[in-house]
Design an enzyme around this catalytic site. Structure first.
Site, PDB file in Angstrom:
ATOM      1  N   TYR A 196       0.095   0.651   7.239  1.00  0.00           N
ATOM      2  CA  TYR A 196      -0.354  -0.642   6.706  1.00  0.00           C
ATOM      3  C   TYR A 196      -1.705  -1.047   7.289  1.00  0.00           C
ATOM      4  O   TYR A 196      -2.578  -1.548   6.567  1.00  0.00           O
ATOM      5  CB  TYR A 196       0.690  -1.715   7.015  1.00  0.00           C
ATOM      6  CG  TYR A 196       0.565  -2.940   6.149  1.00  0.00           C
ATOM      7  CD1 TYR A 196       1.376  -3.098   5.026  1.00  0.00           C
ATOM      8  CD2 TYR A 196      -0.349  -3.951   6.429  1.00  0.00           C
ATOM      9  CE1 TYR A 196       1.267  -4.218   4.198  1.00  0.00           C
ATOM     10  CE2 TYR A 196      -0.467  -5.071   5.621  1.00  0.00           C
ATOM     11  CZ  TYR A 196       0.334  -5.199   4.512  1.00  0.00           C
ATOM     12  OH  TYR A 196       0.223  -6.299   3.708  1.00  0.00           O
ATOM     13  N   PRO A 247      -0.164  -1.946  -5.742  1.00  0.00           N
ATOM     14  CA  PRO A 247      -0.649  -2.895  -4.742  1.00  0.00           C
ATOM     15  C   PRO A 247       0.288  -3.134  -3.564  1.00  0.00           C
ATOM     16  O   PRO A 247      -0.095  -3.812  -2.615  1.00  0.00           O
ATOM     17  CB  PRO A 247      -0.839  -4.185  -5.552  1.00  0.00           C
ATOM     18  CG  PRO A 247       0.101  -4.053  -6.707  1.00  0.00           C
ATOM     19  CD  PRO A 247       0.127  -2.601  -7.037  1.00  0.00           C
TER      20      PRO A 247
END
Length: 391
Positions: free
Chosen positions: A385, A293
């Site tokens: 990201y 994660p």
């Protein structure tokens, strides 16, 4: 029962695929083994890439997200007491991310599907996928106490890592790539406003910490813990004390504390199954790949898969060309492996391995110094990201 696309799983992948197909005029049926309440309340990822945000808006699932979600234009990296902000729009040409929990995405897509989409059957457990080598695949499932068969032209396996869809791929054709990490995340939900207005990723000699949020009044925080840790073995004050230590800075920043309402431990692993297509079975989301994660990629990869699949099915319907469908696995895997690479880089840069040597500690700090001191390195992180292109 017959449809064009049989979709197993009503997570974000299956629900979004059903919506994309509905908007394109292609019939589908969604089978979900759990009940609606479970699907709408299971806690999962909370960061949406720019591309995911754009897709949800395009299919009519963005109204509540835009009203209640939290747009973030950067993240903060912490190491050695220092703070460094990564400016997403300035480095990517305008991209950002949205803090909006997967549970809320599912609620929005379920509401749309039940309002004007195709059939969505809860508590419909898929038992087997058959006949995908031919032109009449079928899904055997149990619903309301009896077994039934869904015949379709294509099967979309969006049923997660433990689902039945991937089992239909012959073992001799499957290639599995995986890595299990010797640590996990102890995550908490707390009724306290976030201590920072953007996510904070902290590398510390005691282990990684993450400051996140679910809303302006609810904080989501994580601590790196040994693999197999029992969440209940950690007391509330012990958790806050450890977060304080790992998130500390050289300035006057302080961590806000509040009542902890939930604790859980998330294991860390990387996993890819190749191929993502076998005959008329197409895998998407966690059925084909899992990422740690740290990079906030799991839900977003699932979105990329189903956008690619929907485009391929529309092209086939409109032109008769199976070119995009034949390229589905290769197209998705290019994006998957970039996300795996990014997630691995973030994980190994920020988490201290149990047996880390002083040399490895210094390498981690050198990598963080490089991001903080090089626009090129910082841009690579920002691009990864905020999300790789869905095309």
């Amino acid at each position: 029962m017959r449809t064009t696309v049989g979709i197993i799983g009503a997570g974000p992948a299956g629900l979004l695929l059903a919506r994309l197909l509905h908007d394109a005029g292609i019939e589908s049926v969604v089978l979900e083994s759990r009940d609606r309440a479970y699907v709408e309340h299971r806690q999962r990822a909370g960061i949406l890439e720019q591309g995911t945000v754009d897709v949800l808006r395009a299919v009519g699932a963005g109204e509540r997200m835009d009203r209640e979600g939290l747009r973030h234009d950067g993240i903060e990296l912490r190491f050695g007491g220092r703070r460094h902000r990564v400016d997403f729009p300035g480095l990517t040409g305008g991209s950002s991310v949205m803090v909006y929990a997967q549970t809320e995405v599912c609620k929005d897509l379920i509401a749309l599907q039940l309002k004007d989409g195709g059939p969505l059957l809860f508590e419909a457990e898929a038992l087997a996928v058959e006949g995908v080598e031919g032109d009449r695949p079928r899904i055997r499932f149990r619903h309301e106490g009896r077994q039934d068969v869904l015949e379709c032209d294509y099967v979309a396996g969006c049923d997660g890592f433990w689902g039945v869809a991937r089992q239909a791929v012959p073992a001799g054709l499957s290639r599995v790539f995986e890595r299990t990490y010797p640590f996990g995340w102890l995550g908490i939900l707390a009724d306290v406003p976030p201590s920072h207005d953007e996510l904070v990723y902290a590398r510390h000699d005691r282990g990684f910490a993450l400051l996140s949020m679910r809303s302006p009044t609810v904080s989501r925080l994580y601590l790196q813990v040994p693999e197999g840790t029992d969440a209940e073995a950690w007391g509330d004050e012990e958790i806050w004390d450890e977060l304080d230590r790992r998130l500390e800075t050289d300035d006057d920043w302080r961590l806000r504390r509040g009542p902890i309402t939930a604790k859980s431990v998330t294991p860390m692993r990387s996993y890819v199954h190749e191929p993502m297509r076998y005959g008329r079975l197409l895998l998407a989301g966690d059925a084909a790949h899992i990422v740690p994660p740290t990079g906030a990629k799991g839900l977003n990869l699932a979105v990329g898969d189903v956008v690619t699949l929907a485009r391929a099915l529309v092209r086939l319907r409109d032109t008769g060309s199976a070119e995009l469908l034949d390229a589905y696995s290769a197209s998705c895997l290019r994006r998957v492996w970039q996300a795996e690479r990014f997630s691995y880089d973030m994980t190994t840069m920020l988490h201290r391995a149990p047996d880390a040597s002083p040399f490895e500690d210094r390498l981690q700090l050198a990598r963080l110094e490089r991001v903080a001191g090089s626009r090129a390195a910082e841009t690579d992180l920002a691009e990864g990201y905020t999300g790789f292109p869905l095309d």
